[in-house]
Scaffold this motif. Structure first.
Motif, PDB file in Angstrom:
ATOM      1  N   PHE A 260       0.841  -1.198   0.000  1.00  0.00           N
ATOM      2  CA  PHE A 260       0.000   0.000   0.000  1.00  0.00           C
ATOM      3  C   PHE A 260       0.871   1.241   0.000  1.00  0.00           C
ATOM      4  N   SER A 261       0.269   2.344  -0.487  1.00  0.00           N
ATOM      5  CA  SER A 261       0.964   3.619  -0.550  1.00  0.00           C
ATOM      6  C   SER A 261      -0.068   4.712  -0.856  1.00  0.00           C
ATOM      7  N   THR A 262       0.003   5.839  -0.153  1.00  0.00           N
ATOM      8  CA  THR A 262       1.011   6.298   0.778  1.00  0.00           C
ATOM      9  C   THR A 262       0.400   6.471   2.158  1.00  0.00           C
ATOM     10  N   SER A 263       1.227   6.289   3.206  1.00  0.00           N
ATOM     11  CA  SER A 263       0.763   6.508   4.574  1.00  0.00           C
ATOM     12  C   SER A 263       1.077   7.925   5.013  1.00  0.00           C
ATOM     13  N   HIS A 264       0.243   8.455   5.921  1.00  0.00           N
ATOM     14  CA  HIS A 264       0.482   9.778   6.496  1.00  0.00           C
ATOM     15  C   HIS A 264       0.840   9.608   7.967  1.00  0.00           C
ATOM     16  N   PRO A 265       1.927  10.215   8.415  1.00  0.00           N
ATOM     17  CA  PRO A 265       2.363  10.024   9.807  1.00  0.00           C
ATOM     18  C   PRO A 265       1.305  10.377  10.847  1.00  0.00           C
ATOM     19  N   LYS A 266       0.417  11.305  10.536  1.00  0.00           N
ATOM     20  CA  LYS A 266      -0.594  11.695  11.525  1.00  0.00           C
ATOM     21  C   LYS A 266      -1.698  10.659  11.660  1.00  0.00           C
ATOM     22  N   ASP A 267      -1.847   9.762  10.668  1.00  0.00           N
ATOM     23  CA  ASP A 267      -2.983   8.851  10.626  1.00  0.00           C
ATOM     24  C   ASP A 267      -2.635   7.384  10.796  1.00  0.00           C
ATOM     25  N   ILE A 268      -1.388   6.994  10.596  1.00  0.00           N
ATOM     26  CA  ILE A 268      -1.064   5.576  10.668  1.00  0.00           C
ATOM     27  C   ILE A 268      -1.192   5.111  12.118  1.00  0.00           C
ATOM     28  N   TYR A 305       1.853  17.231  12.216  1.00  0.00           N
ATOM     29  CA  TYR A 305       2.590  16.456  13.215  1.00  0.00           C
ATOM     30  C   TYR A 305       3.918  17.167  13.425  1.00  0.00           C
ATOM     31  N   ASP A 306       4.604  16.846  14.513  1.00  0.00           N
ATOM     32  CA  ASP A 306       5.916  17.437  14.736  1.00  0.00           C
ATOM     33  C   ASP A 306       6.981  16.345  14.750  1.00  0.00           C
ATOM     34  N   ARG A 307       8.201  16.750  14.970  1.00  0.00           N
ATOM     35  CA  ARG A 307       9.335  15.818  14.933  1.00  0.00           C
ATOM     36  C   ARG A 307       9.125  14.656  15.909  1.00  0.00           C
ATOM     37  N   GLU A 308       8.686  14.987  17.113  1.00  0.00           N
ATOM     38  CA  GLU A 308       8.530  13.966  18.147  1.00  0.00           C
ATOM     39  C   GLU A 308       7.451  12.950  17.771  1.00  0.00           C
ATOM     40  N   GLU A 312       7.970   8.943  17.192  1.00  0.00           N
ATOM     41  CA  GLU A 312       7.200   7.966  17.957  1.00  0.00           C
ATOM     42  C   GLU A 312       6.559   6.945  17.036  1.00  0.00           C
ATOM     43  N   ARG A 313       6.047   7.398  15.866  1.00  0.00           N
ATOM     44  CA  ARG A 313       5.443   6.473  14.917  1.00  0.00           C
ATOM     45  C   ARG A 313       6.499   5.505  14.354  1.00  0.00           C
ATOM     46  N   VAL A 314       7.685   6.010  14.096  1.00  0.00           N
ATOM     47  CA  VAL A 314       8.762   5.136  13.633  1.00  0.00           C
ATOM     48  C   VAL A 314       9.119   4.127  14.719  1.00  0.00           C
ATOM     49  N   SER A 315       9.156   4.594  15.961  1.00  0.00           N
ATOM     50  CA  SER A 315       9.442   3.703  17.079  1.00  0.00           C
ATOM     51  C   SER A 315       8.393   2.603  17.183  1.00  0.00           C
ATOM     52  N   ALA A 316       7.123   2.957  16.955  1.00  0.00           N
ATOM     53  CA  ALA A 316       6.042   1.961  16.993  1.00  0.00           C
ATOM     54  C   ALA A 316       6.216   0.934  15.881  1.00  0.00           C
ATOM     55  N   ILE A 317       6.591   1.397  14.696  1.00  0.00           N
ATOM     56  CA  ILE A 317       6.828   0.475  13.578  1.00  0.00           C
ATOM     57  C   ILE A 317       7.938  -0.503  13.932  1.00  0.00           C
ATOM     58  N   ARG A 318       9.041   0.014  14.460  1.00  0.00           N
ATOM     59  CA  ARG A 318      10.178  -0.844  14.795  1.00  0.00           C
ATOM     60  C   ARG A 318       9.818  -1.829  15.914  1.00  0.00           C
ATOM     61  N   MET A 349      17.042  11.482   9.427  1.00  0.00           N
ATOM     62  CA  MET A 349      17.452  10.392   8.551  1.00  0.00           C
ATOM     63  C   MET A 349      18.380   9.432   9.291  1.00  0.00           C
ATOM     64  N   ASP A 350      19.260   9.959  10.116  1.00  0.00           N
ATOM     65  CA  ASP A 350      20.150   9.108  10.898  1.00  0.00           C
ATOM     66  C   ASP A 350      19.362   8.275  11.910  1.00  0.00           C
ATOM     67  N   TYR A 351      18.291   8.854  12.453  1.00  0.00           N
ATOM     68  CA  TYR A 351      17.467   8.157  13.437  1.00  0.00           C
ATOM     69  C   TYR A 351      16.705   6.995  12.799  1.00  0.00           C
TER      70      TYR A 351
END
Length: 467
Positions: A260-268, A305-308, A312-318, A349-351
């Motif tokens: 699927f594509s595309t996801s939005h960080p505020k909604d996933i 959404y903001d950086r934090e 957090e969403r990336v952290s949830a994915i991982r 990007m490093d994160y």
């Protein structure tokens, strides 16, 4: 949804200016040939399949050569300025062909239609017909108007049109992978983006029609579908949300891969992530555009959404899907972006360490909120230098991510022959990384194979089939 990006993506989903052809079916021909050329995003290519379906039903046949076509359409992208210039240059080539074939109908479809209709139709007289994304059903009538000597236009947007009842023809298909549009339009008013103005308000397609299309594709031999929407996570049809829809499509058959594509960080949501984790045939890959790593710039972009939040969403994915591949979009040099804010994008990007990315220098689009509210005040040389830094960083991360896949066995769907050698097959793993491996007579295109990744280049895994 982007045109001509700088990308480290192995399997580029934004094919540019590709002429689309299908095998003509048995419907009675009207003796006229159709040529469609598409630019930009997957949605545009999916729309071209809808257009072809509508016109084939009226007896048109398709051709690879625009010079022998009776009707020529170019499906346009309005994301970046150079896309518009490329389309204009292409229309001038069509104009030369039309001079030799005065009966040829030339038209512009898609996102450029509304904004540039007067220029194309009246000032430059490059086209005969202009049609917006919600008016494709009107194409036979519009072509008829042109045949009668008039120029024709329909760029009306709709709050209901989803083309749910139209079975798209599969253009330039490998017979293995296909797109399914699950929704149209966008309600997110990102300040840099023209999509809400060119594609209208968001509306979701009936889930039963989506499941039926996926089922029909599987029965026809397809083994992978990609569910498309500007923001798939906001899919909502009555009581069915995106996680519910994903599950329904995944249950069509365990052998049908789902992307699927595309996801939005505020909604996933975590519900979507748990659905991915629960079904083996839903690919462990998410395209999650960040655009900027700085909260102030994200606020100017109206990303909501903001950086934090993004981290957090990336952290949830991982946490929920440890093996998930993540890709992104990055814009450098947005209005008033400082050097420190640019560095925050690099640190983001490093994160995350994205598997791949679409990367752009900011290009102001007329009519957008950013064009109305903010000065495009970052010098071009600064934009390009920052873009170079982002590209170089992503190359490092792409290689690093691929190296983590080396020494592992990947389930790969054979999509076709490698572009470099007819002796090799290619396909993608769960994380959407391209994998190349020697042909084996026991397997054919459309089969799943286990491939042991022995090494990698900067963009491709290289391996061998193992039993």
């Amino acid at each position: 949804m982007f045109e001509t990006p700088t990308s480290t993506k192995q399997h580029d989903e934004s094919r540019q200016g590709e002429a689309l052809l299908l095998e003509n079916d048995s419907k009675k021909s009207n003796g006229r040939k159709l040529y469609i050329e598409s630019y930009g995003c997957q949605m545009n290519f999916s729309d071209s399949e809808i257009v072809a379906s509508i016109l084939l039903d009226k007896g048109f046949e398709t051709t690879r050569d625009y010079k022998e076509a009776d009707v020529v359409f170019i499906n346009t992208c309005s994301i970046r300025e150079n896309a518009e210039q490329r389309v204009r240059n292409r229309l001038k080539e069509f104009e030369s062909a039309k001079a030799k074939n005065p009966g040829m109908v030339v038209g512009v479809l898609g996102c450029m239609a509304e904004r540039l209709k007067s220029k194309f139709l009246e000032e430059e007289k490059l086209v005969d017909v202009v049609v917006g994304p919600d008016a494709y059903r009107d194409l036979p009538n519009l072509i008829e108007q042109v045949d009668e000597g008039s120029r024709a236009v329909n760029v009306l947007l709709s709050r209901e049109e989803t083309y749910a009842d139209i079975s798209p023809v599969r253009l330039n298909t490998n017979g293995v992978t296909a797109f399914i549009s699950i929704m149209r339009g966008c309600d997110n008013m990102c300040s840099f983006c023209v999509v809400p103005f060119t594609r209208g308000r968001e509306r979701s397609r009936d889930p039963q029609s989506i499941v039926k299309e996926a089922t029909d594709l599987f029965n026809a031999g397809y083994r992978e579908v990609t569910l498309l929407g500007q923001n798939v996570d906001s899919y909502n049809y009555e009581t069915i949300n995106f996680a519910n829809l994903l599950e329904k499509v995944a249950r069509v058959n365990p052998l049908l891969r789902v992307r699927f594509s595309t996801s939005h960080p505020k909604d996933i949501t975590d519900e979507v992530l748990h659905t991915l984790a629960r079904y083996e045939n839903i690919c462990k890959y998410i395209h999650l555009p960040v655009q900027s790593g700085n909260s102030r710039v994200l606020n100017l972009m109206n990303r909501t959404y903001d950086r934090e939040w993004y981290m957090e969403r990336v952290s949830a994915i991982r946490r929920i899907i440890p093996e998930c591949g993540i890709s992104t979009d990055v814009i450098t040099g947005f209005c008033s972006e400082t050097e420190e804010e640019h560095l925050e994008t690099l640190s983001m990007m490093d994160y995350v360490k994205y598997d791949f990315a679409y990367m752009f220098a900011y290009s102001e689009r007329p009519g957008t909120l950013a064009a109305k509210r903010y000065a495009d005040d970052i010098p071009e040389e600064v934009k390009k230098r920052r873009l170079t830094e982002v590209v170089n960083r992503q190359r490092e991360h792409s290689l690093e991510r691929l190296q983590t896949y080396v020494g592992k066995t990947h389930k790969v769907l054979i999509e076709g022959l490698s572009k470099r050698s007819d002796n090799d097959y290619c396909g993608r793993n769960d994380q959407n990384s391209m994998v190349v491996f020697p042909k084996d007579d026991r397997y054919k295109v459309g089969d799943y194979v286990n491939v042991y990744a022995e090494k990698c280049t900067s963009a491709t895994l290289i391996g061998k089939i193992i039993d």
